[in-house]
Design a protein around this motif. Structure first.
Motif, PDB file in Angstrom:
ATOM      1  N   ILE A 254       9.034  -5.588 -23.514  1.00 37.13           N
ATOM      2  CA  ILE A 254       8.255  -5.168 -24.680  1.00 37.13           C
ATOM      3  C   ILE A 254       8.272  -6.271 -25.725  1.00 37.13           C
ATOM      4  CG2 ILE A 254       8.210  -3.541 -26.614  1.00 37.13           C
ATOM      5  CD1 ILE A 254       9.172  -1.400 -24.636  1.00 37.13           C
TER       6      ILE A 254
ATOM      7  N   VAL B  97       3.275  -4.021 -28.100  1.00 32.94           N
ATOM      8  CA  VAL B  97       3.435  -2.901 -29.023  1.00 32.94           C
ATOM      9  C   VAL B  97       2.972  -3.354 -30.405  1.00 32.94           C
ATOM     10  CG1 VAL B  97       5.108  -1.413 -30.199  1.00 32.94           C
ATOM     11  CG2 VAL B  97       5.292  -1.793 -27.737  1.00 32.94           C
ATOM     12  N   GLU B  98       2.201  -2.507 -31.070  1.00 29.27           N
ATOM     13  CA  GLU B  98       1.610  -2.853 -32.356  1.00 29.27           C
ATOM     14  C   GLU B  98       2.654  -2.998 -33.470  1.00 29.27           C
ATOM     15  OE1 GLU B  98      -1.500  -3.978 -32.538  1.00 29.27           O
ATOM     16  OE2 GLU B  98      -2.747  -2.243 -33.091  1.00 29.27           O
TER      17      GLU B  98
ATOM     18  N   ILE C  43       7.062  -5.716 -35.295  1.00 31.82           N
ATOM     19  CA  ILE C  43       6.922  -4.637 -34.327  1.00 31.82           C
ATOM     20  C   ILE C  43       7.354  -3.300 -34.937  1.00 31.82           C
ATOM     21  CG2 ILE C  43       9.218  -4.988 -33.306  1.00 31.82           C
ATOM     22  CD1 ILE C  43       7.884  -4.397 -30.558  1.00 31.82           C
TER      23      ILE C  43
ATOM     24  N   LYS D 100       6.710   2.932 -32.379  1.00 32.15           N
ATOM     25  CA  LYS D 100       5.751   2.856 -31.264  1.00 32.15           C
ATOM     26  C   LYS D 100       6.394   2.315 -29.983  1.00 32.15           C
ATOM     27  CE  LYS D 100       1.568   2.280 -34.050  1.00 32.15           C
ATOM     28  NZ  LYS D 100       1.780   1.841 -35.404  1.00 32.15           N
ATOM     29  N   ILE D 101       7.669   1.944 -30.046  1.00 35.92           N
ATOM     30  CA  ILE D 101       8.305   1.293 -28.900  1.00 35.92           C
ATOM     31  C   ILE D 101       8.523   2.259 -27.734  1.00 35.92           C
ATOM     32  CG2 ILE D 101      10.442   0.213 -28.083  1.00 35.92           C
ATOM     33  CD1 ILE D 101      10.592  -1.272 -30.741  1.00 35.92           C
TER      34      ILE D 101
ATOM     35  N   ALA E 278       6.016   2.895 -25.057  1.00 38.06           N
ATOM     36  CA  ALA E 278       5.708   1.787 -24.150  1.00 38.06           C
ATOM     37  C   ALA E 278       6.763   1.594 -23.067  1.00 38.06           C
ATOM     38  CB  ALA E 278       5.557   0.496 -24.948  1.00 38.06           C
TER      39      ALA E 278
END
Length: 369
Positions: free
Chosen positions: A80, A103-104, A112, A116-117, A120
């Motif tokens: 990631i 990841v955004e 990062i 949102k991690i 993913a």
């Protein structure tokens, strides 16, 4: 007034004689690769970074590459990485045969987004590479909690944030093994390519030293397939001269950022940098955002002000990564940052008057709109 995007004079001029002496010391030693200068710098940088081990590497990209290899990340694995980063982060993942999973970022910090991690993470995920972008530390406490929960490795990409802090802990000391760059323009920069690894794991440090040197501990005896990715004696000596000045230079960067913050408040649609809670920003770059970025950059260039864009094309839209089959719109936050960000002149030695001139030109641009 002409104001370059970057100048080294404020850092190098006061220590020029020390740098020359370091060069002469290496020249007179007749030892140029993996000697006492590298050993001394590794010890000094480990002490600065509050870690047990530092390993001198040829550059930042190679440092990430070697860090991944020490963790046996390879074909079939996923790593990631942030969608908003310099492409070197992804290249290192590709070099070991793994797949970068994007990841955004948080639109406010540009780093990062830990929230949102987890979405993913798959069965193939082996590591997370948080990038401390522009001098701002990532939310490492949250990232480490996620890594522990999912049994993942963490490799910090600390190329842009030497000395940045979160709750008093320094970048490059959170992850299992961490990479940094000493490219000339970094906060701590060599006079050529250079990089390093930091870790508290003696075994990983030992592996890194073997991998950087053809897979060898003893000359002409090779225990594994390694690389030629060594920090040379000259760059180590020069970095040792500069390291004691780093915190003072960081304080200057913070003061310069404060000048910009004060003078650019409520100017046009300019979005100023924010500082994360409980963190210390070291302002490798001072990055603003505006929807009129391209026109503003042209205006500033005409007024003698140098600027750069970090970075104009997100990694997922680079030709090099067409194989990932991403399209415009897949990572809208990274794309918005790429379309609107502009890095202003910031370097130790720039004066308040020069910052005021830059700020006045930005204000003048919006008044003319």
């Amino acid at each position: 007034m002409k104001i370059p995007f970057l100048s080294f004079a404020g850092m190098h001029d006061p220590i020029k004689e020390e740098l020359r002496q370091a060069f002469e010391d290496v020249l007179d030693s007749n030892w140029f690769v993996l000697g006492k200068q590298v050993e001394n710098f590794e010890a000094a940088y480990a002490s600065f970074n509050k870690v047990a081990h530092a390993v001198g590497i040829s550059n930042g990209l190679d440092a990430i590459h070697i860090a991944l290899k020490t963790l046996n990340v390879g074909s079939g694995d996923e790593v990631i990485v942030p969608s908003n980063t310099y492409i070197a982060t992804l290249l290192a993942v590709s070099f070991v045969g793994a797949k970068p999973v994007l990841v955004e970022p948080d639109i406010n910090t540009y780093n990062i987004d830990p929230g949102k991690i987890e979405a993913a993470i798959t069965k193939a995920t082996k590591a997370i590479i948080p990038v401390h972008l522009y001098g701002q530390i990532c939310e490492m406490d949250r990232i480490m909690q996620i890594a522990i929960k999912h049994k993942l490795f963490v490799i910090e990409d600390n190329a842009q944030a030497h000395g940045a802090l979160l709750n008093g802990q320094m970048t490059g000391s959170f992850g299992h093994i961490n990479a940094t760059s000493f490219y000339p323009g970094k906060n701590l920069g060599a006079l050529g390519d250079a990089g390093g690894i930091t870790t508290n794991d003696a075994g990983l440090a030992a592996q890194a030293k073997v991998l950087r040197n053809y897979g060898s501990q003893k000359k002409y005896y090779n225990e594994t397939i390694g690389h030629n990715m060594r920090l040379d004696e000259l760059q180590a000596a020069l970095l040792s001269v500069k390291l004691p000045h780093l915190m003072h230079w960081s304080e200057q960067r913070q003061q310069i950022a404060a000048w910009y913050n004060a003078q650019l408040q409520n100017v046009g649609d300019v979005v100023l940098p924010t500082v994360s809670h409980a963190s210390k920003h070291v302002y490798h770059l001072y990055v603003i955002r505006t929807k009129q970025r391209d026109a503003l950059q042209q205006w500033l260039n005409e007024k003698g002000v140098g600027t750069l864009i970090h970075y104009p094309v997100p990694a997922h839209l680079q030709q090099a990564y067409q194989s990932l089959n991403f399209s415009k719109g897949d990572f809208p936050i990274a794309e918005e940052i790429a379309d609107t960000c502009l890095s202003l002149p910031l370097w130790p030695g720039i004066t308040e008057q020069e910052v005021q001139y830059v700020s006045e030109q930005i204000a003048g641009f919006f008044k003319n709109k």
